[in-house]
Write a protein that holds these residues in place. Sequence first.
Motif, PDB file in Angstrom:
ATOM      1  N   GLY A 253      41.863  35.816  29.642  1.00 17.50           N
ATOM      2  CA  GLY A 253      41.839  34.364  29.630  1.00 17.50           C
ATOM      3  C   GLY A 253      41.179  33.845  30.890  1.00 17.50           C
ATOM      4  N   PRO A 254      40.284  32.889  30.805  1.00 20.33           N
ATOM      5  CA  PRO A 254      39.541  32.439  31.990  1.00 20.33           C
ATOM      6  C   PRO A 254      40.415  31.736  33.025  1.00 20.33           C
ATOM      7  CG  PRO A 254      39.105  31.007  30.122  1.00 20.33           C
ATOM      8  CD  PRO A 254      39.905  32.160  29.584  1.00 20.33           C
ATOM      9  N   ALA A 255      41.573  31.204  32.627  1.00 15.98           N
ATOM     10  CA  ALA A 255      42.370  30.409  33.558  1.00 15.98           C
ATOM     11  C   ALA A 255      43.674  31.096  33.961  1.00 15.98           C
ATOM     12  CB  ALA A 255      42.672  29.044  32.958  1.00 15.98           C
ATOM     13  N   LEU A 256      43.739  32.424  33.859  1.00 17.13           N
ATOM     14  CA  LEU A 256      44.926  33.126  34.352  1.00 17.13           C
ATOM     15  C   LEU A 256      44.889  33.120  35.874  1.00 17.13           C
ATOM     16  CD1 LEU A 256      45.281  36.242  32.017  1.00 17.13           C
ATOM     17  CD2 LEU A 256      46.781  34.260  32.158  1.00 17.13           C
ATOM     18  N   PRO A 257      45.795  32.390  36.516  1.00 12.13           N
ATOM     19  CA  PRO A 257      45.687  32.236  37.969  1.00 12.13           C
ATOM     20  C   PRO A 257      46.538  33.242  38.736  1.00 12.13           C
ATOM     21  CG  PRO A 257      47.263  30.656  37.125  1.00 12.13           C
ATOM     22  CD  PRO A 257      46.840  31.514  35.951  1.00 12.13           C
ATOM     23  N   ILE A 258      45.982  33.798  39.778  1.00 15.32           N
ATOM     24  CA  ILE A 258      46.736  34.603  40.725  1.00 15.32           C
ATOM     25  C   ILE A 258      46.270  34.223  42.129  1.00 15.32           C
ATOM     26  CG2 ILE A 258      47.053  36.574  39.177  1.00 15.32           C
ATOM     27  CD1 ILE A 258      44.820  37.977  40.715  1.00 15.32           C
ATOM     28  N   ARG A 259      47.081  34.572  43.095  1.00 17.04           N
ATOM     29  CA  ARG A 259      46.702  34.352  44.493  1.00 17.04           C
ATOM     30  C   ARG A 259      46.362  35.714  45.072  1.00 17.04           C
ATOM     31  NH1 ARG A 259      46.673  30.421  48.037  1.00 17.04           N
ATOM     32  NH2 ARG A 259      46.980  30.831  50.260  1.00 17.04           N
ATOM     33  N   ALA A 260      45.090  35.910  45.382  1.00 12.49           N
ATOM     34  CA  ALA A 260      44.641  37.231  45.813  1.00 12.49           C
ATOM     35  C   ALA A 260      43.361  37.098  46.612  1.00 12.49           C
ATOM     36  CB  ALA A 260      44.428  38.141  44.597  1.00 12.49           C
ATOM     37  N   ASP A 261      43.023  38.204  47.289  1.00 13.94           N
ATOM     38  CA  ASP A 261      41.725  38.325  47.946  1.00 13.94           C
ATOM     39  C   ASP A 261      40.729  38.768  46.881  1.00 13.94           C
ATOM     40  OD1 ASP A 261      39.450  39.480  49.323  1.00 13.94           O
ATOM     41  OD2 ASP A 261      40.636  39.389  51.153  1.00 13.94           O
ATOM     42  N   ALA A 262      39.862  37.861  46.469  1.00 13.75           N
ATOM     43  CA  ALA A 262      38.968  38.137  45.347  1.00 13.75           C
ATOM     44  C   ALA A 262      38.076  39.342  45.619  1.00 13.75           C
ATOM     45  CB  ALA A 262      38.115  36.906  45.039  1.00 13.75           C
ATOM     46  N   GLU A 263      37.585  39.486  46.848  1.00 17.04           N
ATOM     47  CA  GLU A 263      36.676  40.596  47.160  1.00 17.04           C
ATOM     48  C   GLU A 263      37.398  41.935  47.077  1.00 17.04           C
ATOM     49  OE1 GLU A 263      33.753  42.140  50.791  1.00 17.04           O
ATOM     50  OE2 GLU A 263      34.703  40.168  50.885  1.00 17.04           O
ATOM     51  N   GLU A 264      38.588  42.009  47.701  1.00 14.95           N
ATOM     52  CA  GLU A 264      39.305  43.281  47.715  1.00 14.95           C
ATOM     53  C   GLU A 264      39.844  43.631  46.333  1.00 14.95           C
ATOM     54  OE1 GLU A 264      39.393  45.438  49.978  1.00 14.95           O
ATOM     55  OE2 GLU A 264      38.529  44.327  51.641  1.00 14.95           O
ATOM     56  N   LEU A 265      40.431  42.640  45.641  1.00 10.50           N
ATOM     57  CA  LEU A 265      40.947  42.921  44.300  1.00 10.50           C
ATOM     58  C   LEU A 265      39.810  43.278  43.356  1.00 10.50           C
ATOM     59  CD1 LEU A 265      43.413  43.061  42.508  1.00 10.50           C
ATOM     60  CD2 LEU A 265      43.128  40.643  41.995  1.00 10.50           C
ATOM     61  N   GLY A 266      38.653  42.619  43.520  1.00 10.73           N
ATOM     62  CA  GLY A 266      37.493  42.984  42.720  1.00 10.73           C
ATOM     63  C   GLY A 266      37.059  44.416  42.978  1.00 10.73           C
ATOM     64  N   ARG A 267      37.168  44.850  44.237  1.00  4.46           N
ATOM     65  CA  ARG A 267      36.818  46.240  44.554  1.00  4.46           C
ATOM     66  C   ARG A 267      37.784  47.206  43.875  1.00  4.46           C
ATOM     67  NH1 ARG A 267      34.931  48.714  50.281  1.00  4.46           N
ATOM     68  NH2 ARG A 267      34.751  50.879  49.616  1.00  4.46           N
ATOM     69  N   ALA A 268      39.073  46.885  43.885  1.00  2.70           N
ATOM     70  CA  ALA A 268      40.053  47.751  43.225  1.00  2.70           C
ATOM     71  C   ALA A 268      39.762  47.848  41.728  1.00  2.70           C
ATOM     72  CB  ALA A 268      41.460  47.230  43.472  1.00  2.70           C
ATOM     73  N   LEU A 269      39.518  46.699  41.087  1.00  2.00           N
ATOM     74  CA  LEU A 269      39.221  46.718  39.652  1.00  2.00           C
ATOM     75  C   LEU A 269      37.913  47.443  39.383  1.00  2.00           C
ATOM     76  CD1 LEU A 269      39.897  45.813  36.800  1.00  2.00           C
ATOM     77  CD2 LEU A 269      38.752  43.635  37.275  1.00  2.00           C
ATOM     78  N   ARG A 270      36.907  47.230  40.209  1.00  2.00           N
ATOM     79  CA  ARG A 270      35.619  47.907  40.025  1.00  2.00           C
ATOM     80  C   ARG A 270      35.797  49.423  40.126  1.00  2.00           C
ATOM     81  NH1 ARG A 270      33.153  44.979  43.103  1.00  2.00           N
ATOM     82  NH2 ARG A 270      33.304  46.147  45.049  1.00  2.00           N
ATOM     83  N   ASN A 271      36.632  49.885  41.046  1.00  2.00           N
ATOM     84  CA  ASN A 271      36.876  51.328  41.151  1.00  2.00           C
ATOM     85  C   ASN A 271      37.482  51.876  39.868  1.00  2.00           C
ATOM     86  OD1 ASN A 271      35.908  51.257  43.747  1.00  2.00           O
ATOM     87  ND2 ASN A 271      37.886  51.511  44.739  1.00  2.00           N
ATOM     88  N   LEU A 272      38.414  51.117  39.281  1.00  2.00           N
ATOM     89  CA  LEU A 272      39.025  51.573  38.024  1.00  2.00           C
ATOM     90  C   LEU A 272      38.008  51.597  36.895  1.00  2.00           C
ATOM     91  CD1 LEU A 272      42.493  49.729  38.032  1.00  2.00           C
ATOM     92  CD2 LEU A 272      41.934  52.018  38.862  1.00  2.00           C
ATOM     93  N   VAL A 273      37.163  50.564  36.822  1.00  2.00           N
ATOM     94  CA  VAL A 273      36.175  50.501  35.735  1.00  2.00           C
ATOM     95  C   VAL A 273      35.117  51.585  35.903  1.00  2.00           C
ATOM     96  CG1 VAL A 273      34.428  49.069  34.641  1.00  2.00           C
ATOM     97  CG2 VAL A 273      36.579  48.038  35.372  1.00  2.00           C
ATOM     98  N   VAL A 274      34.638  51.789  37.127  1.00  2.00           N
ATOM     99  CA  VAL A 274      33.644  52.845  37.365  1.00  2.00           C
ATOM    100  C   VAL A 274      34.241  54.206  37.038  1.00  2.00           C
ATOM    101  CG1 VAL A 274      32.355  54.033  39.173  1.00  2.00           C
ATOM    102  CG2 VAL A 274      32.324  51.540  39.064  1.00  2.00           C
ATOM    103  N   ASN A 275      35.483  54.426  37.427  1.00  2.00           N
ATOM    104  CA  ASN A 275      36.154  55.684  37.107  1.00  2.00           C
ATOM    105  C   ASN A 275      36.229  55.881  35.590  1.00  2.00           C
ATOM    106  OD1 ASN A 275      38.068  57.992  37.984  1.00  2.00           O
ATOM    107  ND2 ASN A 275      39.270  56.849  36.495  1.00  2.00           N
ATOM    108  N   ALA A 276      36.545  54.801  34.861  1.00  2.00           N
ATOM    109  CA  ALA A 276      36.627  54.894  33.405  1.00  2.00           C
ATOM    110  C   ALA A 276      35.267  55.177  32.788  1.00  2.00           C
ATOM    111  CB  ALA A 276      37.212  53.596  32.846  1.00  2.00           C
ATOM    112  N   ILE A 277      34.214  54.521  33.283  1.00  2.00           N
ATOM    113  CA  ILE A 277      32.875  54.750  32.737  1.00  2.00           C
ATOM    114  C   ILE A 277      32.438  56.191  32.957  1.00  2.00           C
ATOM    115  CG2 ILE A 277      30.444  54.142  33.032  1.00  2.00           C
ATOM    116  CD1 ILE A 277      31.353  51.296  33.695  1.00  2.00           C
ATOM    117  N   ARG A 278      32.696  56.718  34.144  1.00  2.00           N
ATOM    118  CA  ARG A 278      32.251  58.081  34.456  1.00  2.00           C
ATOM    119  C   ARG A 278      32.918  59.126  33.581  1.00  2.00           C
ATOM    120  NH1 ARG A 278      32.456  57.553  41.074  1.00  2.00           N
ATOM    121  NH2 ARG A 278      30.306  56.837  41.353  1.00  2.00           N
TER     122      ARG A 278
END
Length: 379
Positions: free
Chosen positions: A253-278
């Motif tokens: 959902g586009p409006a699911l709000p959380i309070r987080a560091d967007a850069e760091e949390l994005g890095r964590a999610l990117r690591n999971l997605v890259v791991n899944a793709i590989r």
Amino acid sequence: MILQIVAVTGGLGLVIAALGLALLWVLRGRSIGITLAVVAVVTVAATLAGVVAITIEMVIDGHPKDVVLTVVAIAGLVGLGVALVVARRLVAVSRGLVAAVEAVSPSRDFVPPPGRLPAELQTISEALDQAYRRLREGRERERALEGARRELVAWVSHDLRTPLAGMRAMVEALEDGVVRDPRTVSRYHEQIRLEVDRLSHMVDDLFELSRIHAGALRLAPRRVGLGDLVADVLAGVEALAGARKVRLAAEAGPALPIRADAEELGRALRNLVVNAIRHTPEDGTVVVRAVADDEVVRLSVADCCGGIPEADLPRVFDVAFRGETARSPGRDRGAGLGLAIARGIVEAHEGAIAVVNEGPGCRFEISLPLSGGPLAGPV
């Protein structure tokens, strides 16, 4: 008469109290038993001095005086004896507590002294037990971290030597003129650039992991919409997915709000997605979902890796864990740091990360507190 009695008794009491305080100051570093004995002596002496002074000078004479003095003397001796017994017990239990502390070793837990302790000493004993338990847990974490560091050094040393050896061989071939064919020279240059990029990413991961382990990761939290975060991450890994012919899907959902560091949390999610793709075969699908559930946002990444052996599941987020037997990684595998970094970032956000086998692969899930209220305007 009353004023005279008060004056005599008070004066003698003040003199004896002053002498007692001076003696306690001199003996301030001695045993608690000696301190209690001094207190008892001062109390009895002050009482006896007042009674004796009044008895001799003003009130009683003859046989009654002898009786009063005898009773007062016996009472004083009894009080002093009780004080000495109490002091001796306190000294004994204090020494027992000290002995219990001295008996603690890296291979032995804190064992309180036997018997019932006074309330204050019991509180101290419980505090010591908790302190030693925390120290033991700290030592265990330190040993685990040291083991992880050694394993990381071994993994990284191997991962550094292999590409460096290959680049050295290609550079020497180019320098010596062994390779002259333009197509081969171009291929060597491209391979060297790819290896340099890979080593650069490895160094970045090592730096990030060192910040996490040192507690130096500083977050800049703000309101973040998970839909936008997921979209940005998928856009960044689209080229890798296309090269491996893996499909990407998002359910957020586009409006699911959380309070987080967007850069760091994005890095964590990117690591999971890259791991899944590989670890997803060709024509497989990686699905990223974000849903809210009871004040918690659950961000999951599902792949088609074929699953992880149950014995390996608890170690998936360990430093340098790769699980080759389960995943059969290729040449583009990472240094085994991505999942460990993701866990560190998620835990820094006071969240949790877990993995389970599900369907044709496994599902990594991040749980974070949901920021109340809808997002107002862009994030």
